[in-house]
Design an enzyme around this catalytic site. Structure first.
Site, PDB file in Angstrom:
ATOM      1  CG  HIS A   1       5.066  13.497   3.616  1.00  7.45           C
ATOM      2  ND1 HIS A   1       4.155  14.050   2.734  1.00  7.45           N
ATOM      3  CD2 HIS A   1       4.350  12.665   4.418  1.00  7.45           C
ATOM      4  CE1 HIS A   1       2.953  13.581   3.000  1.00  7.45           C
ATOM      5  NE2 HIS A   1       3.037  12.728   4.006  1.00  7.45           N
TER       6      HIS A   1
ATOM      7  CG  HIS B   1       4.414   4.164   0.980  1.00  6.96           C
ATOM      8  ND1 HIS B   1       3.793   3.576   2.064  1.00  6.96           N
ATOM      9  CD2 HIS B   1       3.583   5.157   0.562  1.00  6.96           C
ATOM     10  CE1 HIS B   1       2.630   4.185   2.269  1.00  6.96           C
ATOM     11  NE2 HIS B   1       2.487   5.151   1.381  1.00  6.96           N
TER      12      HIS B   1
END
Length: 189
Positions: free
Chosen positions: A121, A37
């Site tokens: 990120h 995720h």
């Protein structure tokens, strides 16, 4: 107390591409499919009584839907002794805007939010001791494209420690606006 954070889900096809990067790097604890995720904002420990307030604060943010491309790799720490290996996203501006909107809503509620600049990120692997080099992985894949992501919602996740790392459970899903015009209309009401 629940350990909570906001995140973006990733489509299965993007997760599959990211999982193909797993290589035998000493000390790497690779994320599994259910753990991939993009963290938007980490809250930490939140009492059960405060969860509805957190959810209310995250609803109806003035942020329009957007598209991303998961592209490139990097690491925190030196490639020879990384703390983690991650995949990047482009463009970063809409993700940063969503992080900012969440911060503006949650900071007044008294949460101690991360003070470092937000860098969108997707964590692929974490390293503790005996860290191996990710330089070969970076050299081979740092310019790869892993697929598009259409972002029309984000989630509040609860993190629970399990025998194979963290297990994430969706507490609530929050939709984003259809367009900037919809945001302007909501402000005029």
């Amino acid at each position: 107390m629940a350990r909570l954070f906001f995140a973006l889900d990733l489509p299965a096809r993007v997760r599959r591409q990211l999982l193909r990067l797993q290589a035998p790097v000493p000390g790497a604890r690779w994320q599994n499919d259910a753990q991939l995720h993009l963290t938007l904002l980490f809250l930490g420990r939140v009492t059960e009584q405060a969860v509805p307030e957190v959810c209310t604060a995250a609803r109806d943010l003035p942020v329009a839907r957007f598209d991303l491309e998961v592209r490139g790799l990097g690491c925190f720490g030196r490639p020879e002794t990384p703390r983690n290996l991650w995949a990047g996203v482009q463009p970063t501006a809409p993700v940063v805007a969503l992080n900012d909107a969440l911060r503006q809503r949650l900071a007044p509620l008294g949460y101690e939010l991360e003070t470092r600049p937000f860098r969108p990120h997707i964590t692929l692997a974490r390293f503790r001791q005996r860290r191996g080099s990710v330089a070969p992985v970076l050299a081979e894949h740092d310019q790869d494209t892993f697929g598009p992501v259409s972002v029309d919602n984000f989630v509040l996740l609860e993190s629970t420690q399990g025998p194979h790392g963290s297990v994430y459970t969706v507490v609530e899903r929050f939709g984003l606006r259809n367009s900037v015009d919809e945001i302007d209309d909501a402000h005029q009401r």
